[in-house]
Design an enzyme around this catalytic site. Structure first.
Site, mmCIF file in Angstrom:
data_model
loop_
_atom_site.group_PDB
_atom_site.id
_atom_site.type_symbol
_atom_site.label_atom_id
_atom_site.label_comp_id
_atom_site.label_asym_id
_atom_site.label_seq_id
_atom_site.Cartn_x
_atom_site.Cartn_y
_atom_site.Cartn_z
ATOM 1 N N LYS A 112 -9.413 11.375 10.742
ATOM 2 C CA LYS A 112 -9.687 11.152 9.318
ATOM 3 C C LYS A 112 -10.439 12.349 8.781
ATOM 4 O O LYS A 112 -11.180 13.005 9.542
ATOM 5 C CB LYS A 112 -10.554 9.892 9.128
ATOM 6 C CG LYS A 112 -10.335 9.209 7.795
ATOM 7 C CD LYS A 112 -9.039 8.437 7.811
ATOM 8 C CE LYS A 112 -8.764 7.645 6.571
ATOM 9 N NZ LYS A 112 -7.591 6.775 6.758
ATOM 10 N N GLY A 224 -4.982 -7.035 -6.481
ATOM 11 C CA GLY A 224 -4.748 -5.584 -6.514
ATOM 12 C C GLY A 224 -3.296 -5.325 -6.867
ATOM 13 O O GLY A 224 -2.386 -5.928 -6.283
ATOM 14 N N TYR A 225 -3.067 -4.472 -7.851
ATOM 15 C CA TYR A 225 -1.694 -4.212 -8.285
ATOM 16 C C TYR A 225 -1.450 -2.703 -8.366
ATOM 17 O O TYR A 225 -0.903 -2.179 -9.319
ATOM 18 C CB TYR A 225 -1.427 -4.904 -9.631
ATOM 19 C CG TYR A 225 0.009 -5.358 -9.790
ATOM 20 C CD1 TYR A 225 0.478 -6.491 -9.155
ATOM 21 C CD2 TYR A 225 0.897 -4.621 -10.570
ATOM 22 C CE1 TYR A 225 1.797 -6.891 -9.283
ATOM 23 C CE2 TYR A 225 2.220 -5.015 -10.714
ATOM 24 C CZ TYR A 225 2.664 -6.153 -10.064
ATOM 25 O OH TYR A 225 3.971 -6.550 -10.197
ATOM 26 N N GLY A 226 -1.878 -1.993 -7.321
ATOM 27 C CA GLY A 226 -1.617 -0.559 -7.227
ATOM 28 C C GLY A 226 -0.341 -0.348 -6.452
ATOM 29 O O GLY A 226 0.582 -1.180 -6.497
ATOM 30 N N ASN A 227 -0.284 0.737 -5.703
ATOM 31 C CA ASN A 227 0.923 1.037 -4.928
ATOM 32 C C ASN A 227 1.284 -0.148 -4.031
ATOM 33 O O ASN A 227 2.406 -0.660 -4.070
ATOM 34 C CB ASN A 227 0.692 2.304 -4.096
ATOM 35 C CG ASN A 227 1.832 2.567 -3.129
ATOM 36 O OD1 ASN A 227 1.899 1.973 -2.061
ATOM 37 N ND2 ASN A 227 2.759 3.420 -3.515
ATOM 38 N N GLY A 229 -0.037 -3.399 -3.731
ATOM 39 C CA GLY A 229 0.075 -4.738 -4.317
ATOM 40 C C GLY A 229 1.333 -4.921 -5.148
ATOM 41 O O GLY A 229 1.994 -5.967 -5.072
#
Ligand code: NAD
Length: 422
Positions: A112, A224-227, A229
């Site tokens: 990371k 969550g409604y990003g990529n 969701g």
């Protein structure tokens, strides 16, 4: 280029990751030297970056790259550009990548990276200079056979493209395999965009079959409604025939017992910037969304949203953890006793890193697969990993998260043993 919003609510601590490891070590009675090896990253590099800003000044930034364990293959893991980045979080996330790649049985380790910066306050030119400065300082610490970064919080395919370009310039030839999550025209993989959600949906299908649960027409809620969701919505309907009755974003949650149409919600989000205010939907609270009596709850935004405070009130039959770390260890125990089936993040959201691995393979061979082939390969990998976790949980009589850790730690320990590391 606009960097995407940081979805994490807090910083993941290295202590938490150590506690999780300790629990597994006690169950599998791991050799103390192997445990000690896994407690620490094998390597880490701290870099200081000098970047010319648009106003003529020079700003100095701190960055890191952590390689937790590469006993099974080169390190793999994203780069975060975040004002609150810490070496502690980067270490914890690098170790999670070791476990995630091992659960998926892909020949990679865990890494990371991060740079302490506020990309929202930087121009495109400043971000490009920062990205190029970071890769120059990392030098040969990364590379296609050593450590392959990818996008993470606040980093984008455009940033991956600059990094691929700078690394190629440094080596006098195109070396696009140094990084994944690239745009398609620079060696990205078909099927990467929806891979995380798709992998999670494949797991939900397998979990339902295990439980004898019929998902056709069954209800789902998505936080969550990003990529991740939004694709979970699309694919839950398309692949599972489910009805998504509640969704949320950082502005609020909405509910419609008839179910939402993906295309309609996306059009509304495009016009208004949010899913809230969608015609015909009722506004509900985040707490109400999480506690709906649905077949599947998809946390796809933040960490630590299901805690000891609300775990008793969760009514979903399956929790599909698309977000990283949405359930706290205390909530895990409560939900296990209640009989809620959790598909843990290490498994549920591993579709992304799996297709990133496919991207590496395609880059190495200069041979690119059709989207359908990527999806078929992903489904096979998800199924194999799901069954390994299921059987391990049954054998050890532990919940799925612990089972996923056991699978991962045993695989990494075996590789270290074979290599003579302990
Ligand atoms: P994203 O930035 O595209 O979307 C995040 C969404 O969460 C946004 O819709 C945002 O409005 C919403 N959100 C933020 N705060 C919220 C709140 N308080 N309540 C409800 N919604 C809120 O991020 P993403 O790529 O979709 O990632 C989502 C999660 O999945 C993260 O935990 C991430 O670490 C994890 N994940 C993502 C990938 C990937 O391939 N993108 C892979 C593995 C894990």
């Amino acid at each position: 280029m606009k960097p995407r919003r940081a979805p994490q609510s807090g910083q993941i601590s290295y202590n938490t990751s150590q506690q999780q490891l300790n629990e597994v070590v006690a169950i599998i009675k791991l050799d103390p030297s192997a445990h000690e090896l896994l407690r620490h990253p094998l390597r880490e590099l701290h870099v200081t970056l000098s970047v010319k800003m648009d106003n003529g000044s020079t700003k100095i930034f701190q960055g890191f790259r952590v390689q937790h364990n590469d006993s099974r293959g080169p390190n793999k893991g994203g780069i975060r550009f975040h004002p609150d980045e810490t070496i502690d979080t980067v270490r914890a996330l690098a170790s999670w990548m070791t476990w995630k790649t091992a659960v998926m049985d892909i020949p990679l380790g865990g890494g990371k990276g991060g740079v302490i910066c506020d990309p929202k306050a930087m121009s495109t030119g400043e971000l490009e200079r920062l990205s190029r400065a970071y890769v120059r300082q990392l030098g040969d610490f990364i590379g296609p056979e050593k450590d392959i970064p990818a996008p993470d919080v606040y980093t984008t395919p455009q940033i991956m493209a600059w990094i691929a370009d700078e690394y190629s310039i440094m080596h006098g030839k195109n070396k696009f395999g140094v990084i994944t999550g690239k745009p398609l025209s620079l060696g990205g993989s078909a099927g990467r965009t929806d891979a995380t959600a798709r992998g999670g949906i494949y797991c939900v299908r397998l979990a339902a079959a295990t439980l004898g649960l019929n998902l056709e027409g069954a209800e789902a809620a998505i936080q969550g409604y990003g990529n991740v969701g939004s694709y979970a919505h699309k694919l839950a309907v398309e692949l599972l025939g489910m009805k998504v009755i509640a969704i949320s974003d950082s502005n609020g949650s909405i509910y419609n017992p008839e179910g939402f149409l993906y295309e309609g919600v996306m059009a509304h989000k495009k016009n208004t910037g949010s899913i809230t205010g969608f015609p015909g939907a009722a506004a509900i609270s985040n707490k109400e969304l999480l506690e709906l009596d649905v077949a599947v709850l998809f946390p796809a935004a933040l960490d630590s949203v299901i805690t000891e405070t609300n775990a008793m009130d969760i009514k979903a039959k399956i929790i599909a953890e698309l977000a990283n770390g949405p359930t706290t260890p205390e909530a895990d125990t409560i939900l296990y006793k209640k009989g809620v089936y959790i598909i843990p993040d290490l498994l549920c959201n591993a579709g992304g890193v799996t297709v990133s691995y496919f991207e590496m393979v395609q880059n190495a061979y200069g041979n690119y697969w059709e989207e359908e082939e990527v999806q078929q390969r992903l489904e096979k990998k998800m199924k194999t990993a799901f069954l390994a976790v299921l059987r391990t949980g049954q054998n050890h009589k532990v919940h799925n998260r612990l089972a996923a850790y056991i699978v991962a730690v045993e695989r990494v320990a075996e590789a270290m043993k074979l290599r003579g590391w302990y």
